[in-house]
Design an enzyme around this catalytic site. Structure first.
Site, PDB file in Angstrom:
ATOM      1  N   ARG A  35       0.819  -1.217   0.000  1.00  0.00           N
ATOM      2  CA  ARG A  35       0.000   0.000   0.000  1.00  0.00           C
ATOM      3  C   ARG A  35       0.850   1.263   0.000  1.00  0.00           C
ATOM      4  NH1 ARG A  35      -5.055  -2.044   3.723  1.00  0.00           N
ATOM      5  NH2 ARG A  35      -6.312  -2.656   1.941  1.00  0.00           N
ATOM      6  N   LYS A 197     -17.864 -16.525   2.441  1.00  0.00           N
ATOM      7  CA  LYS A 197     -19.325 -16.462   2.512  1.00  0.00           C
ATOM      8  C   LYS A 197     -19.981 -16.022   1.204  1.00  0.00           C
ATOM      9  CE  LYS A 197     -19.604 -15.071   7.333  1.00  0.00           C
ATOM     10  NZ  LYS A 197     -19.858 -13.887   8.126  1.00  0.00           N
ATOM     11  N   GLY A 354      -7.930  -8.124  -0.949  1.00  0.00           N
ATOM     12  CA  GLY A 354      -8.054  -9.041   0.185  1.00  0.00           C
ATOM     13  C   GLY A 354      -7.203 -10.282   0.088  1.00  0.00           C
ATOM     14  N   GLY A 377     -12.914  -4.333   0.465  1.00  0.00           N
ATOM     15  CA  GLY A 377     -14.327  -3.951   0.511  1.00  0.00           C
ATOM     16  C   GLY A 377     -14.688  -2.957  -0.574  1.00  0.00           C
TER      17      GLY A 377
HETATM   18  P1  AMP Z   1     -13.128 -13.733   1.902  1.00  0.00           P
HETATM   19  O1  AMP Z   1     -12.626 -12.670   2.823  1.00  0.00           O
HETATM   20  O2  AMP Z   1     -14.598 -13.875   1.877  1.00  0.00           O
HETATM   21  O3  AMP Z   1     -12.516 -13.646   0.519  1.00  0.00           O
HETATM   22  O4  AMP Z   1     -12.639 -15.108   2.538  1.00  0.00           O
HETATM   23  C1  AMP Z   1     -11.312 -15.463   2.668  1.00  0.00           C
HETATM   24  C2  AMP Z   1     -11.218 -16.575   3.668  1.00  0.00           C
HETATM   25  O5  AMP Z   1     -12.015 -17.660   3.228  1.00  0.00           O
HETATM   26  C3  AMP Z   1      -9.816 -17.120   3.821  1.00  0.00           C
HETATM   27  O6  AMP Z   1      -9.352 -16.824   5.107  1.00  0.00           O
HETATM   28  C4  AMP Z   1      -9.985 -18.621   3.620  1.00  0.00           C
HETATM   29  O7  AMP Z   1      -9.293 -19.402   4.574  1.00  0.00           O
HETATM   30  C5  AMP Z   1     -11.471 -18.812   3.786  1.00  0.00           C
HETATM   31  N1  AMP Z   1     -11.910 -20.039   3.110  1.00  0.00           N
HETATM   32  C6  AMP Z   1     -11.757 -20.380   1.830  1.00  0.00           C
HETATM   33  N2  AMP Z   1     -12.218 -21.623   1.609  1.00  0.00           N
HETATM   34  C7  AMP Z   1     -12.669 -22.089   2.792  1.00  0.00           C
HETATM   35  C8  AMP Z   1     -13.236 -23.309   3.229  1.00  0.00           C
HETATM   36  N3  AMP Z   1     -13.436 -24.316   2.369  1.00  0.00           N
HETATM   37  N4  AMP Z   1     -13.585 -23.419   4.524  1.00  0.00           N
HETATM   38  C9  AMP Z   1     -13.373 -22.417   5.399  1.00  0.00           C
HETATM   39  N5  AMP Z   1     -12.836 -21.241   5.056  1.00  0.00           N
HETATM   40  C10 AMP Z   1     -12.482 -21.067   3.768  1.00  0.00           C
END
Ligand code: AMP
Length: 401
Positions: A35, A197, A354, A377
């Protein structure tokens, strides 16, 4: 919005909102200075034009209180090293002492103010705090794309008070890639979404269904879609309350003729221990997961299937890892996807902030990527089609209308 080349900053105090919200390791050293590096073109340009450059940022969540743990002082030292010249660090960001210090500096000097969030007025977009920042400012520049989705004093309140304002080089580049290149993409346009999610990415999926040719899903997000298709996902991270939403996304994709691919096999593990970075016993599975097991990555058949889509794509947007890439045995899917994107030199590749950025850097694939967004975000909200307060505040009315 004006660009930096349309303002005349010589001899002026230019307040530059940057995003220096960098991560630190356990010993208090900056662990990733992406950054800081991303803001250098704007800082160097303003210096070259003879501006008095006043940099301001937030760091972490000090909740409106002065907390040395979140001081920007180490960032000033790192910035000075990168610029190859001194950076004047001020121990506050508003007040008479700060005002007199910034008035006294030479043209071409660089000042870094202390963390904006040491004052509750920053996040509250308080008008008095904005006016205090305005007293330091003759020209306002926003180069903090990562904070542009927040209507805070330094991103919204202050620019509303300043007449002469512009978007910095980083902000303009982010808008050009995340906006322009996905608005009129070279086709096939492939979108790869993963992460924790579905609920975080619903808006993005909806918006991109209208633009993409194919969408690939990975990460824990995929298990909510598996539930929607009637499969058992054991103890996997998933959102049962979003199953109807997942069904309606699948139906929209079908109606619109979009290729919407879900994993066909999975790496599952019996005992996950994030702290120890261990998985216990693992296996590759197609169909229902056994009770108590969790999905941790996409499987080899899915990797092969997804690589077939990445090869011919000409625009690729990726947001969110394919598995728990932080744990070594669960990062094959994420790294394979990252490597295939980096190897496709004919495509414009955009990584949307991210954890995908972390994965790209960890795997050493960043060289092959055209654009890596600095805003997590902010990049998601922008791709959803939402207007960003930090960007709107820079817009100037067309006087001829
Ligand atoms: P996000 O911030 O929504 O992009 O999520 C990133 C996070 O999702 C990372 O820390 C990953 O470890 C988690 N992640 C990815 N795949 C899985 C999974 N199968 N089970 C649990 N966490 C996951």
């Amino acid at each position: 919005m004006k660009t930096l080349r349309e303002i005349f900053p010589k001899g002026k105090r230019v307040f530059v909102r940057v995003d220096f919200n960098v991560p630190f390791d356990s010993e208090g050293n900056i662990s990733d200075s992406t950054r800081i590096e991303a803001a250098l073109p704007t800082i160097r340009h303003l210096q070259g034009e003879g501006a008095k450059v006043i940099l301001a940022s937030h760091l972490g969540r000090p909740k409106g209180e002065c907390n040395p743990q979140f001081s920007l002082r180490p960032v000033a030292a790192e910035l000075a090293r990168k610029l190859g010249q001194p950076v004047i660090f001020l121990e506050d960001c508003i007040g008479p002492e700060v005002e007199s210090a910034v008035r006294g500096i030479y043209d071409g000097s660089v000042v870094l103010l202390e963390n904006l969030r040491f004052h509750p007025g920053e996040e509250k977009n308080d008008s008095e705090f904005s006016r205090a920042l305005d007293r330091l400012t003759e020209i306002y520049v926003n180069d903090a794309f990562g904070a542009a989705h927040r209507a805070h004093a330094s991103t919204a309140g202050l620019p509303a008070l300043v007449e002469e304002k512009a978007g910095g080089f980083l902000l303009q580049k982010e808008l050009a890639y995340l906006g322009g290149k996905t608005e009129n993409p070279e086709r096939p346009f492939l979108v790869i979404l993963g992460g924790a999610k579905v609920s975080d990415k619903i808006g993005v999926i909806d918006a991109l269904l209208e633009k993409a040719d194919s969408i690939l899903i990975g990460g824990a997000m995929a298990y909510t879609f598996s539930l929607a298709q009637g499969c058992q996902v054991g103890s996997s991270l998933c959102e049962p309350d979003k199953v109807d939403l997942a069904k309606s996304i699948l139906a929209s994709a079908r109606e619109m003729g979009i290729k919407f691919l879900l994993p066909v096999d999975h790496l599952i593990s019996e005992k996950l221990d994030f702290k120890a970075s261990t998985t216990g016993e693992t296996q590759i599975i197609e169909g229902d997961f056994p009770e108590g097991w969790s999905g941790t990555d996409i499987g080899p058949k899915t990797i092969a299937l997804y690589l077939q889509e990445i090869g011919p794509a000409r625009t690729i947007l990726w947001n969110g890892p394919m598995g728990i890439f932080e744990i070594e045995p669960c990062r094959k899917g994420t790294f394979a996807v990252a490597e295939a994107i980096a190897r496709n030199t004919e495509a414009t590749s955009i990584i949307g902030g991210g954890d995908s950025v972390k994965a790209i850097n960890m795997g050493g694939f960043s060289e092959g990527i055209n654009f890596i967004s600095t805003g997590g975000g902010a990049s998601l909200e922008f791709l959803e089609g939402k207007s960003l307060p930090g960007v709107t505040a820079l817009e100037i009315m067309d006087q001829s209308v």
